[in-house]
Design an enzyme around this catalytic site. Sequence first.
Site, PDB file in Angstrom:
ATOM      1  N   TYR A 125       0.829  -1.197   0.000  1.00  0.00           N
ATOM      2  CA  TYR A 125       0.000   0.000   0.000  1.00  0.00           C
ATOM      3  C   TYR A 125       0.868   1.255   0.000  1.00  0.00           C
ATOM      4  CZ  TYR A 125      -3.613  -3.330   1.513  1.00  0.00           C
ATOM      5  OH  TYR A 125      -4.467  -4.398   1.622  1.00  0.00           O
ATOM      6  N   HIS A 179       0.469 -11.849   0.850  1.00  0.00           N
ATOM      7  CA  HIS A 179      -0.517 -11.019   0.151  1.00  0.00           C
ATOM      8  C   HIS A 179      -1.024 -11.691  -1.120  1.00  0.00           C
ATOM      9  CE1 HIS A 179      -1.535  -6.459  -0.433  1.00  0.00           C
ATOM     10  NE2 HIS A 179      -2.567  -7.229  -0.653  1.00  0.00           N
ATOM     11  N   PRO A 189     -15.740  -4.855   1.746  1.00  0.00           N
ATOM     12  CA  PRO A 189     -17.052  -5.363   2.145  1.00  0.00           C
ATOM     13  C   PRO A 189     -18.227  -4.521   1.674  1.00  0.00           C
ATOM     14  CG  PRO A 189     -15.997  -4.282   3.992  1.00  0.00           C
ATOM     15  CD  PRO A 189     -14.989  -4.321   2.898  1.00  0.00           C
ATOM     16  N   GLY A 204     -18.295  -3.346  -1.471  1.00  0.00           N
ATOM     17  CA  GLY A 204     -18.239  -3.378  -2.931  1.00  0.00           C
ATOM     18  C   GLY A 204     -17.505  -2.212  -3.553  1.00  0.00           C
ATOM     19  N   ARG A 205     -16.385  -1.829  -2.914  1.00  0.00           N
ATOM     20  CA  ARG A 205     -15.559  -0.715  -3.415  1.00  0.00           C
ATOM     21  C   ARG A 205     -16.394   0.546  -3.634  1.00  0.00           C
ATOM     22  NH1 ARG A 205     -10.647  -3.137  -4.478  1.00  0.00           N
ATOM     23  NH2 ARG A 205     -10.715  -5.354  -4.957  1.00  0.00           N
ATOM     24  N   PHE A 230     -19.659   0.731  -4.242  1.00  0.00           N
ATOM     25  CA  PHE A 230     -20.926   0.537  -4.949  1.00  0.00           C
ATOM     26  C   PHE A 230     -22.083   0.352  -3.976  1.00  0.00           C
ATOM     27  CE2 PHE A 230     -24.155  -2.295  -6.760  1.00  0.00           C
ATOM     28  CZ  PHE A 230     -24.543  -1.552  -7.864  1.00  0.00           C
ATOM     29  N   ALA A 276     -22.309   1.298  -1.017  1.00  0.00           N
ATOM     30  CA  ALA A 276     -22.512   2.486  -0.173  1.00  0.00           C
ATOM     31  C   ALA A 276     -23.218   3.593  -0.946  1.00  0.00           C
ATOM     32  CB  ALA A 276     -21.180   2.997   0.352  1.00  0.00           C
ATOM     33  N   GLY A 277     -23.450   3.357  -2.235  1.00  0.00           N
ATOM     34  CA  GLY A 277     -24.082   4.380  -3.063  1.00  0.00           C
ATOM     35  C   GLY A 277     -23.151   5.507  -3.445  1.00  0.00           C
TER      36      GLY A 277
END
Length: 340
Positions: free
Chosen positions: A55, A127, A207, A209-210, A212, A214-215
């Site tokens: 990261y 990883h 968790p 959906g990147r 999605f 969360a809108g």
Amino acid sequence: MPPRALGPFTVSPIGLGCMNICHAYGVAPPPEQAEALLLAALDAGVTHFDTAALYGFGASESIVGQVLAPHRSRFTLASKCGLTHETGDGTVKPGRVIDGRPETIRATCEGSLRRLKTDVIDLYYLHRWDKAVPIEDSVGALAELVRAGKIRAIGLSEVSADTLRRAHAVHPIAALQTEYSLWTRNPEIAVLQACRDLGVSFVAFSPVGRGFLAGALPDVAAVQALPEKDIRRPMPRFAPEHFARNLPLLADYRRLAADAGCTPAQLALAWLLQQGDDILPIPGTRTVEHLHENLGAADVRLSADVLAELDALINPATVSGHRYAEQARREVDTEDFAEK
């Protein structure tokens, strides 16, 4: 919600994924914002922080070390090796490289310890499995780090049930991490059951959906406006043709969230938490506001009817597009659904 077991450790049911604080989703936040987020998570009761050498090519570990080292006894620290830009012979590659050779694992661990400002990493993952190196050799190197007192437990990321079993025969695996959410159900094919058979904790990344679920991306235009280096750009699910097919799922999904008295992000996390006490989601975020929203999912209880509606609404048959582009698909070892 009670704490959950993460291998030999006891942690908060929702952890914090620390990729977002340095890269992956557009421009990295300023250091002071990342520091505020980490400290807010600690103050809110988060005791599971997950980072990796990859990261920001060490940037995430450095920030976590700088901010959280004074509080080291208050949380469980997880990081990862085997996917970075440095090799065991000191060579620095221009981009990321999968390297599971024992010498590279040892060298990466030493770098992680320095950046994290700690004497020992609680949970250290491979990883990615380097398919040019037997998994037994890579796990053997991690076992040596356990014996040397540099790490306390071993994890694996994005591997299949068969690979998990081979690794577990060399040294007990404490946790397996892979993508899992309403719209990514690959773990349900085999590896989630393998974890339960072996007593391995399951850590779910991405968790919501990147974004999605969360809108965060309300239309195709929002996806097309993503920053150039946003990791979602090459993912098939976020390509305009697939995303346009996935968008209609959100109307009923938002309705279910409203009926449950929670936000869409909380609905995604609550669904995941109720899939089993052995599942530990690690949502990432850049803002304290979203952090507290995510943690609020631990207080959401979904009825059996709502769980059934969610399963019927968003699943491998209704989601369009693969989670990874072709190159990334070749890099992982996870079971996959047949192409639609």
